[in-house]
Design an enzyme around this catalytic site. Structure first.
Site, PDB file in Angstrom:
ATOM      1  N   GLU A 127      -8.525   0.518   0.722  1.00 34.73           N
ATOM      2  CA  GLU A 127      -9.026   0.238  -0.620  1.00 34.73           C
ATOM      3  C   GLU A 127      -9.994  -0.952  -0.618  1.00 34.73           C
ATOM      4  O   GLU A 127      -9.809  -1.928  -1.335  1.00 34.73           O
ATOM      5  CB  GLU A 127      -7.856  -0.003  -1.579  1.00 34.73           C
ATOM      6  N   GLU A 196      -3.102   8.886  -1.829  1.00 31.67           N
ATOM      7  CA  GLU A 196      -2.002   8.292  -2.602  1.00 31.67           C
ATOM      8  C   GLU A 196      -1.944   8.936  -3.979  1.00 31.67           C
ATOM      9  O   GLU A 196      -2.742   8.597  -4.859  1.00 31.67           O
ATOM     10  CB  GLU A 196      -2.178   6.773  -2.765  1.00 31.67           C
TER      11      GLU A 196
END
Length: 680
Positions: A127, A196
């Site tokens: 991320e 995710e």
């Protein structure tokens, strides 16, 4: 617990186990690696392989994961010239060395798919896109370097980056979130992957417990698949427990259950696990059509959508109703289908509906029925046994006169002194007060003001607790601003600063401050305000009980403990110990800590984690309108302790004579602690 967890994942229709690696666990000090116990990575991957499943290895090595320091080892912070996750040579050198260590370890055991092993994917970084945007050029240069470094390790399997739109070829950019159907990789030839899919959210001390209804979770999966998605991972499928001091400085609780299909204790959570199992089965039935064609999309009415995958060999259809309130009917290929609100039906043969995301089938007394928004709650059942027989030891309030104290000019960052070897650091100073200064301002005592970056501060004046302050979820910083009972002569001020984990990320988080950094002032003296910030302060690392290893059998026997009626409840800075036998059976076990304040729990020397049930959860638990696009978190447990029960794995217990040790900061009543079993 690993074999059972892996089998339950396989039974639930999963093909892949995705896992982070925690650099701080595998390299706790520079160049000294650890791959044993819960960190036995090779054994974990081999167990997955033996079960016939694949592995996605998220090496990172920055992971976030609401884990202490984002998984980076604290020693990294003290390398000369270090800046985290940017075009910085000390960081890149250390990161490459660790990443190479992991890859070489996997290669040596033939664990990559290119060697016949189960690892089909690896992830580098985590991320990073937002951080790259914040720091600009150095972030872009770092991202290019990271990509070349990873590919150059020649694993023979693809690398991915989540939330990294500009991931350089051949690295695959992927999506994280509640919904990812509108995400597309940055090149048409890259697969569309969802690393995710959030099954819930983490619990924080002071916050409620989050959950995500399985109807909404299932819809997000079906919607991603019907839009050419090829890989979905649940974050989390098994949430687990933040044992020890691994939870992060976001006030993250010891429980990391995440409302996962397999709960913190390893039990199947129904109906979430079964509903997803049926979903996975339906998708696999549709697989021949999904992999042989792209969908034809039509919109037969308002909030209605149809995706048809059709080739010469197979046909599958997804029928969707995106209205959040009303059911609808769709006529597809001359047959009518009824769709509940906010749902998708899967027809693997373009004829037969085998699954609808909103129709949850639940078994009760050997009969099956469809119910709306069911949530089956596990029970914590008391174990019939005699009450624990407690002993106690009172931690001494540190002072300048103690051994192992040292003095520095001014106030120092807590982590710079502790290196995060303890949650606790004492800041100490002696302050002299004239006789005519002790009762100024119409008989009121002076005001002591302390600014701290948190998370908790206990203030002791001349050995007695004067007050406690703690930060909040919204602002971990705190201010102590109370009158303090000073006497004429020398007053010993002892501040116990407490961290609840280190910050997890963001740009330059290696610079994030912890502890009492000031200003520290006394107001109401003859001179007005006395600023103590730049005075010489004395420091003492950690607790005396920790130095004596009171949480272990050997350390526990090294001192004389108070027993029987002399054990006083509701005392700050107190160690408690007892012994207990493991109950019969296989039910998972936990301690009910609802009568305690805050501290840490050990069983047979193993840290169960930080306990803090005294912090009451705030939040809105009144409703859960999950059927709205971009799902809002649903909450339970408002007005109750954020965490009451603390998981103790049976594998850490002996049949008899288990040592339970608790350090209590604030003051609690250990007589209310009970061992309970978890049962669905």
């Amino acid at each position: 617990m690993w074999p059972d967890l892996i089998q339950k994942a396989k039974m639930g229709g999963l093909d892949v186990i995705q896992t982070y690696l925690f650099w701080d666990g595998h390299e706790p000090s520079v160049g000294k690696y650890y791959f044993e116990g819960r960190y036995d990575l090779v054994q974990f991957v081999k167990l997955i392989h033996q079960a016939g499943l694949y592995v996605h290895l998220r090496i990172g090595p920055y992971v976030c994961a609401e884990w202490n320091f984002g998984g980076l080892p604290v020693w990294l912070k003290f390398l000369p010239g270090i800046e985290f996750r940017t075009d910085n040579e000390p960081f890149k050198e250390a990161m490459q060395k660790f990443t190479t260590k992991i890859v070489d370890l996997m290669k040596s055991e033939n664990l990559f798919a290119s060697q016949g092993g189960p690892i089909i994917l690896s992830q580098i970084e985590n991320e990073y896109e937002l951080m790259e945007w914040e720091i600009g050029g150095p972030g872009k240069a770092y991202m290019e370097w990271v990509s070349k470094m990873a590919v150059g390790l020649n694993t023979g399997v693809p690398w991915v980056m989540c939330k990294q739109e500009n991931a350089p070829d051949p690295i695959i950019n992927t999506c994280n979130g509640f919904y990812c159907e509108n995400f597309n990789p940055n090149k048409d030839y890259k697969p569309k992957m969802f690393t995710e899919n959030w099954t819930g959210w983490f619990t924080a001390f002071g916050g409620p417990t989050s959950y995500r209804p399985v109807e909404d979770l299932a819809l997000s999966v079906a919607r991603f698949i019907q839009n050419n998605g090829s890989f979905i991972n649940y974050y989390m499928y098994h949430g687990g427990t933040n044992f020890g001091r691994t939870s992060s400085g976001l006030f993250v609780a010891t429980s990391y259950d995440y409302d996962a299909p397999i709960d913190e204790y390893g039990l199947i959570r129904e109906p979430k696990w079964s509903h997803l199992k049926y979903l996975h089965k339906a998708i696999k039935q549709a697989e021949p059509a999904l992999v042989s064609s792209h969908p034809t999309i039509s919109w037969p009415g308002k909030n209605l959508e149809v995706h048809v995958f059709q080739s010469k060999i197979a046909c599958a259809a997804f029928l969707a109703n995106y209205d959040s309130k009303y059911s609808s009917k769709i006529t597809f290929w001359n047959k009518e289908y009824s769709l509940p609100p906010w749902s998708i039906s899967i027809l693997p043969d373009c004829k037969t509906e085998v699954f609808n995301t909103a129709k949850v089938l639940i078994r009760y007394k050997n009969t099956f029925s469809f119910v709306t928004s069911p949530r089956i709650h596990a029970q914590m059942l008391p174990i019939t046994d005699k009450s624990f027989s407690w002993e106690s030891y009172v931690e001494q309030v540190a002072s300048i006169d103690d051994p192992k104290t040292f003095t520095k000019e001014g106030l120092w960052d807590q982590v710079d002194i502790t290196w995060d070897t303890s949650d606790y650091l004492w800041y100490m100073i002696d302050v002299s007060i004239q006789k005519n200064e002790a009762f100024l301002n119409n008989g009121k005592y002076p005001i002591l003001t302390i600014m701290s970056t948190g998370h908790i501060l206990h203030v002791f004046i001349n050995g007695k607790l004067s007050g406690t302050k703690y930060g909040s979820l919204d602002n971990q910083r705190l201010m102590f601003n109370n009158s303090v009972h000073l006497v004429a002569g020398v007053n010993k001020i002892s501040l116990l600063s407490v961290s609840v984990g280190l910050f997890t990320g963001g740009s330059h988080f290696e610079r994030h401050n912890t502890g009492v950094l000031g200003p520290v002032t006394l107001n109401g003296l003859n001179e007005g305000t006395r600023d103590l910030t730049k005075w010489k302060w004395s420091y003492k690392l950690g607790l005396k009980g920790s130095a004596l290893n009171l949480h272990t059998t050997i350390g526990s026997s090294s001192i004389e403990w108070t027993q029987g009626s002399y054990v006083q409840p509701n005392q700050p800075l107190t160690w408690y110990k007892t012994t207990f036998n493991a109950p019969a059976g296989k039910d998972p076990l936990a301690f009910d800590m609802s009568t305690m304040g805050k501290g840490e729990i050990w069983v047979n020397g193993q840290s169960i984690g930080r306990h803090w049930p005294g912090y009451i959860a705030n939040g809105d638990c009144s409703s859960c309108n999950y059927a709205t696009y971009y799902e809002k978190k649903c909450y339970t447990n408002c007005g109750q302790p954020s965490q009451r029960w603390y998981h103790v794995p049976r594998s850490w217990l002996k049949s008899t004579g288990n040592l339970l040790v608790i350090f209590e900061e604030w003051g609690g009543d250990p007589s209310g602690i009970h061992l309970v079993k978890r049962r669905l």
